[in-house]
Motif scaffolding. Structure first.
Motif, PDB file in Angstrom:
ATOM      1  N   ILE A   1      19.340   5.434  -6.751  1.00 18.28           N
ATOM      2  CA  ILE A   1      20.453   6.376  -6.640  1.00 18.28           C
ATOM      3  C   ILE A   1      19.989   7.822  -6.516  1.00 18.28           C
ATOM      4  CG2 ILE A   1      22.042   4.872  -7.873  1.00 18.28           C
ATOM      5  CD1 ILE A   1      21.491   6.520 -10.384  1.00 18.28           C
ATOM      6  N   GLU A   2      18.673   8.074  -6.739  1.00 16.81           N
ATOM      7  CA  GLU A   2      18.152   9.436  -6.658  1.00 16.81           C
ATOM      8  C   GLU A   2      18.073   9.931  -5.207  1.00 16.81           C
ATOM      9  OE1 GLU A   2      17.411  11.398  -9.101  1.00 16.81           O
ATOM     10  OE2 GLU A   2      17.505  10.036 -10.792  1.00 16.81           O
ATOM     11  N   PHE A   3      18.028   9.025  -4.263  1.00 16.18           N
ATOM     12  CA  PHE A   3      17.796   9.392  -2.866  1.00 16.18           C
ATOM     13  C   PHE A   3      19.068  10.015  -2.289  1.00 16.18           C
ATOM     14  CE2 PHE A   3      16.621   7.944   1.635  1.00 16.18           C
ATOM     15  CZ  PHE A   3      15.727   8.981   1.790  1.00 16.18           C
ATOM     16  N   SER A   4      19.112  11.355  -2.299  1.00 15.75           N
ATOM     17  CA  SER A   4      20.315  12.073  -1.868  1.00 15.75           C
ATOM     18  C   SER A   4      20.358  12.196  -0.343  1.00 15.75           C
ATOM     19  CB  SER A   4      20.348  13.466  -2.490  1.00 15.75           C
ATOM     20  OG  SER A   4      19.268  14.249  -1.998  1.00 15.75           O
ATOM     21  N   ASP A   5      21.507  12.628   0.165  1.00 15.57           N
ATOM     22  CA  ASP A   5      21.650  12.845   1.610  1.00 15.57           C
ATOM     23  C   ASP A   5      20.695  13.937   2.083  1.00 15.57           C
ATOM     24  OD1 ASP A   5      23.611  10.939   1.710  1.00 15.57           O
ATOM     25  OD2 ASP A   5      25.280  12.365   1.581  1.00 15.57           O
ATOM     26  N   LEU A   6      20.492  14.946   1.248  1.00 18.19           N
ATOM     27  CA  LEU A   6      19.581  16.045   1.597  1.00 18.19           C
ATOM     28  C   LEU A   6      18.148  15.532   1.709  1.00 18.19           C
ATOM     29  CD1 LEU A   6      20.112  19.091   2.054  1.00 18.19           C
ATOM     30  CD2 LEU A   6      19.303  19.480  -0.273  1.00 18.19           C
TER      31      LEU A   6
ATOM     32  N   ARG B   1      12.339  14.386  -9.853  1.00 18.25           N
ATOM     33  CA  ARG B   1      11.987  15.786  -9.571  1.00 18.25           C
ATOM     34  C   ARG B   1      11.726  16.055  -8.095  1.00 18.25           C
ATOM     35  NH1 ARG B   1       7.099  17.439 -12.769  1.00 18.25           N
ATOM     36  NH2 ARG B   1       6.479  15.281 -12.465  1.00 18.25           N
ATOM     37  N   TYR B   2      11.198  15.073  -7.379  1.00 20.49           N
ATOM     38  CA  TYR B   2      10.871  15.303  -5.980  1.00 20.49           C
ATOM     39  C   TYR B   2      10.806  13.979  -5.219  1.00 20.49           C
ATOM     40  CZ  TYR B   2       6.356  14.387  -8.220  1.00 20.49           C
ATOM     41  OH  TYR B   2       5.355  13.840  -8.984  1.00 20.49           O
ATOM     42  N   LEU B   3      10.699  14.114  -3.892  1.00 19.86           N
ATOM     43  CA  LEU B   3      10.592  12.944  -3.008  1.00 19.86           C
ATOM     44  C   LEU B   3       9.198  12.943  -2.395  1.00 19.86           C
ATOM     45  CD1 LEU B   3      12.370  10.628  -1.646  1.00 19.86           C
ATOM     46  CD2 LEU B   3      12.489  12.176   0.319  1.00 19.86           C
ATOM     47  N   ASN B   4       8.444  11.852  -2.612  1.00 17.30           N
ATOM     48  CA  ASN B   4       7.122  11.703  -2.002  1.00 17.30           C
ATOM     49  C   ASN B   4       7.259  11.110  -0.598  1.00 17.30           C
ATOM     50  OD1 ASN B   4       5.110  12.553  -3.916  1.00 17.30           O
ATOM     51  ND2 ASN B   4       5.721  10.805  -5.191  1.00 17.30           N
ATOM     52  N   ILE B   5       6.562  11.695   0.351  1.00 15.91           N
ATOM     53  CA  ILE B   5       6.487  11.120   1.705  1.00 15.91           C
ATOM     54  C   ILE B   5       5.074  10.561   1.861  1.00 15.91           C
ATOM     55  CG2 ILE B   5       6.843  11.496   4.165  1.00 15.91           C
ATOM     56  CD1 ILE B   5       9.303  12.100   2.439  1.00 15.91           C
TER      57      ILE B   5
ATOM     58  N   THR C   1      -0.413  10.635   0.078  1.00 17.21           N
ATOM     59  CA  THR C   1       0.788  11.472   0.089  1.00 17.21           C
ATOM     60  C   THR C   1       0.679  12.531   1.182  1.00 17.21           C
ATOM     61  OG1 THR C   1       1.065  11.169  -2.285  1.00 17.21           O
ATOM     62  CG2 THR C   1       2.261  12.995  -1.279  1.00 17.21           C
ATOM     63  N   ILE C   2       1.613  12.508   2.107  1.00 21.03           N
ATOM     64  CA  ILE C   2       1.625  13.495   3.195  1.00 21.03           C
ATOM     65  C   ILE C   2       2.194  14.818   2.697  1.00 21.03           C
ATOM     66  CG2 ILE C   2       2.536  14.025   5.490  1.00 21.03           C
ATOM     67  CD1 ILE C   2       2.764  10.961   5.934  1.00 21.03           C
ATOM     68  N   CYS C   3       3.275  14.734   1.933  1.00 19.32           N
ATOM     69  CA  CYS C   3       3.905  15.940   1.388  1.00 19.32           C
ATOM     70  C   CYS C   3       4.930  15.527   0.347  1.00 19.32           C
ATOM     71  CB  CYS C   3       4.567  16.766   2.489  1.00 19.32           C
ATOM     72  SG  CYS C   3       5.951  15.918   3.281  1.00 19.32           S
ATOM     73  N   ARG C   4       5.556  16.521  -0.258  1.00 19.57           N
ATOM     74  CA  ARG C   4       6.655  16.274  -1.191  1.00 19.57           C
ATOM     75  C   ARG C   4       7.827  17.181  -0.845  1.00 19.57           C
ATOM     76  NH1 ARG C   4       3.245  16.385  -6.853  1.00 19.57           N
ATOM     77  NH2 ARG C   4       2.502  14.236  -6.820  1.00 19.57           N
ATOM     78  N   LEU C   5       9.022  16.686  -1.135  1.00 23.83           N
ATOM     79  CA  LEU C   5      10.232  17.489  -0.969  1.00 23.83           C
ATOM     80  C   LEU C   5      10.835  17.733  -2.350  1.00 23.83           C
ATOM     81  CD1 LEU C   5      11.905  15.815   2.140  1.00 23.83           C
ATOM     82  CD2 LEU C   5      10.815  18.062   2.043  1.00 23.83           C
ATOM     83  N   HIS C   6      10.944  19.016  -2.714  1.00 21.51           N
ATOM     84  CA  HIS C   6      11.566  19.397  -3.984  1.00 21.51           C
ATOM     85  C   HIS C   6      12.945  19.967  -3.648  1.00 21.51           C
ATOM     86  CE1 HIS C   6       7.618  19.238  -6.160  1.00 21.51           C
ATOM     87  NE2 HIS C   6       7.167  19.483  -4.937  1.00 21.51           N
ATOM     88  N   LEU C   7      13.964  19.134  -3.666  1.00 18.99           N
ATOM     89  CA  LEU C   7      15.286  19.539  -3.188  1.00 18.99           C
ATOM     90  C   LEU C   7      16.371  19.440  -4.258  1.00 18.99           C
ATOM     91  CD1 LEU C   7      15.207  17.705   0.288  1.00 18.99           C
ATOM     92  CD2 LEU C   7      14.465  20.027  -0.254  1.00 18.99           C
TER      93      LEU C   7
ATOM     94  N   GLU D   1      -1.472  20.699  -4.700  1.00 23.30           N
ATOM     95  CA  GLU D   1      -0.189  20.924  -4.031  1.00 23.30           C
ATOM     96  C   GLU D   1       0.175  22.401  -4.041  1.00 23.30           C
ATOM     97  OE1 GLU D   1       4.529  19.562  -4.281  1.00 23.30           O
ATOM     98  OE2 GLU D   1       3.206  19.299  -6.010  1.00 23.30           O
ATOM     99  N   THR D   2       0.635  22.898  -2.893  1.00 22.32           N
ATOM    100  CA  THR D   2       1.168  24.248  -2.788  1.00 22.32           C
ATOM    101  C   THR D   2       2.619  24.148  -2.339  1.00 22.32           C
ATOM    102  OG1 THR D   2      -0.986  25.185  -2.205  1.00 22.32           O
ATOM    103  CG2 THR D   2       0.961  26.504  -1.661  1.00 22.32           C
ATOM    104  N   LYS D   3       3.528  24.718  -3.141  1.00 22.31           N
ATOM    105  CA  LYS D   3       4.947  24.651  -2.802  1.00 22.31           C
ATOM    106  C   LYS D   3       5.368  25.892  -2.027  1.00 22.31           C
ATOM    107  CE  LYS D   3       6.569  23.818  -6.993  1.00 22.31           C
ATOM    108  NZ  LYS D   3       7.543  23.438  -8.046  1.00 22.31           N
ATOM    109  N   VAL D   4       6.014  25.677  -0.880  1.00 23.63           N
ATOM    110  CA  VAL D   4       6.540  26.781  -0.071  1.00 23.63           C
ATOM    111  C   VAL D   4       8.060  26.656  -0.031  1.00 23.63           C
ATOM    112  CG1 VAL D   4       4.473  27.076   1.329  1.00 23.63           C
ATOM    113  CG2 VAL D   4       6.200  25.447   2.065  1.00 23.63           C
ATOM    114  N   GLU D   5       8.726  27.769  -0.226  1.00 22.33           N
ATOM    115  CA  GLU D   5      10.189  27.740  -0.267  1.00 22.33           C
ATOM    116  C   GLU D   5      10.763  27.559   1.138  1.00 22.33           C
ATOM    117  OE1 GLU D   5      14.018  30.349  -1.922  1.00 22.33           O
ATOM    118  OE2 GLU D   5      11.961  31.060  -2.232  1.00 22.33           O
ATOM    119  N   ILE D   6      11.777  26.735   1.244  1.00 17.89           N
ATOM    120  CA  ILE D   6      12.471  26.538   2.525  1.00 17.89           C
ATOM    121  C   ILE D   6      13.956  26.820   2.308  1.00 17.89           C
ATOM    122  CG2 ILE D   6      10.843  24.929   3.601  1.00 17.89           C
ATOM    123  CD1 ILE D   6      12.510  22.616   2.538  1.00 17.89           C
ATOM    124  N   LYS D   7      14.494  27.731   3.090  1.00 18.03           N
ATOM    125  CA  LYS D   7      15.912  28.075   2.964  1.00 18.03           C
ATOM    126  C   LYS D   7      16.787  26.975   3.556  1.00 18.03           C
ATOM    127  CE  LYS D   7      15.086  32.190   1.266  1.00 18.03           C
ATOM    128  NZ  LYS D   7      15.398  32.531  -0.130  1.00 18.03           N
TER     129      LYS D   7
END
Length: 365
Positions: free
Chosen positions: A263-268, A296-300, A309-315, A331-337
């Motif tokens: 249930i954690e897998f949101s539309d975003l 906390r995040y989605l692993n790709i 792990t290719i990347c993570r999405l913190h949404l 890991e380096t987190k970059v903000e995405i608007k």
């Protein structure tokens, strides 16, 4: 907001607006009054903050200090303000006069940017010539904000502040001396080291030889300390990231929930996953790209392998981040608007994918 956030916001406001502040009065209204308010005092209550407080000295009448802060009907701090462009050194004697006739233990001299705190550590009821503490509100450290909290209305305690003031006063002076010795070592300072190293008489020629070596050694020592701390910090970050990945591996070895129960897998997150999948499909088949969701995040992942792990999405927070990994696993987190901003990092994602593929090739050889 927390106190530190209020002070940081005020510092940013001062930096942003100072060039438009043309007078001393405007400095008070825009910078100093919000500072006093941030400490919890009601600047519009004359029982707490008295503007133009009368501080007559002997036969000299009409002397007024800009603000007097009161608590329980007694003055606790006087504040003398100047225009933000003014140098404070020339106004020290003015606050000194006010302090003498006010029944308070603390005085602040400020131009809305620099705040200098004075008390009477050296002689009772007579303000010290030098401040025991000073800070620039546009460049406040967390330690400075923590110290400033002692002056808040709900925590103000004269004895506690005076106890801290003594240490602040002398550590401030010691730091000045150290800074001066680093820039231009005195003869006494150089001789201290020369006598411990050189077995013969410390002559003028020896002093001339040792002076640049002492200066160079000081700078190298500080540089070494900084370098060691950076290495330790980077090492700790890498270790923490590896531990986190190892924990995920342990968790994935347990019973895996059916896909429909996640249930954690949101539309975003779903949209972000497909954007990344569309980017990396340029190099690998889409069937090899998987995701694993956490709170906390989605692993790709490549090949459904947490070690790839290719990347993570913190949404899930108020701010959205894309987590990118370097060759050390950090890991380096970059903000995405917007999610579309993920496309701006296509090269980094493909570079990570290429690195994971090379590792796999090396393991199968």
């Amino acid at each position: 907001m927390d106190f530190i956030d209020v002070i940081k916001a005020l510092g940013e406001k001062v930096s942003r607006l100072k060039d438009s502040i043309q007078t001393e009065e405007a400095t008070k209204n825009a910078f100093v009054m919000p500072f006093i308010a941030a400490l919890g005092y009601d600047v519009f209550n004359p029982l707490e903050v008295i503007p133009e407080f009368v501080a007559d000295l002997g036969i000299k009448k009409g002397e007024k200090v800009d603000y007097c802060i009161q608590k329980d009907g007694k003055p606790i701090i006087i504040v003398e303000c100047k225009h933000w462009k003014e140098e404070l050194n020339v106004h020290n004697s003015q606050l000194h006069r006010y302090f003498h006739v006010c029944s308070t233990r603390f005085g602040i001299l400020t131009n809305g940017i620099i705040y200098r705190f004075y008390t009477d550590l050296e002689e009772p009821n007579k303000m010290d010539n030098k401040p025991f503490w000073e800070f620039n509100i546009t460049d406040m450290s967390e330690a400075a904000v923590f110290e400033l909290k002692k002056y808040q209305k709900n925590t103000f305690d004269v004895e506690e502040i005076l106890s801290a003031a003594t240490e602040l006063k002398y550590t401030r002076e010691i730091k000045k001396i150290i800074s001066s010795e680093f820039g231009n070592p005195t003869e006494m300072f150089v001789k201290h080291f020369a006598k411990q190293i050189y077995s013969g008489p410390v002559t003028a020629k020896i002093m001339e030889q040792f002076t640049p070596m002492v200066k160079k050694s000081l700078h190298q020592y500080v540089s070494d300390i900084i370098s060691d701390r950076l290495k330790t910090a980077l090492s700790n970050e890498v270790d923490a990231s590896k531990k986190e990945q190892e924990q995920e591996i342990i968790q994935t070895q347990q019973v895996v929930q059916p896909e429909e129960n996640k249930i954690e897998f949101s539309d975003l997150e779903r949209e972000g996953y497909f954007i990344i999948k569309s980017i990396v499909r340029k190099k690998v088949d889409g069937s090899r790209i998987f995701y694993r969701d956490t709170t906390r995040y989605l692993n790709i992942l490549l090949d459904d392998n947490i070690r790839k792990t290719i990347c993570r999405l913190h949404l899930n927070g108020t701010k959205k981040y894309l987590g990118l990994f370097d060759e050390t696993g950090k890991e380096t987190k970059v903000e995405i608007k917007l999610l579309d901003n993920i496309y701006d990092y296509s090269d980094q994602l493909l570079s990570t994918l290429h690195r994971l593929e090379k590792v796999q090739e090396g393991q199968t050889v």
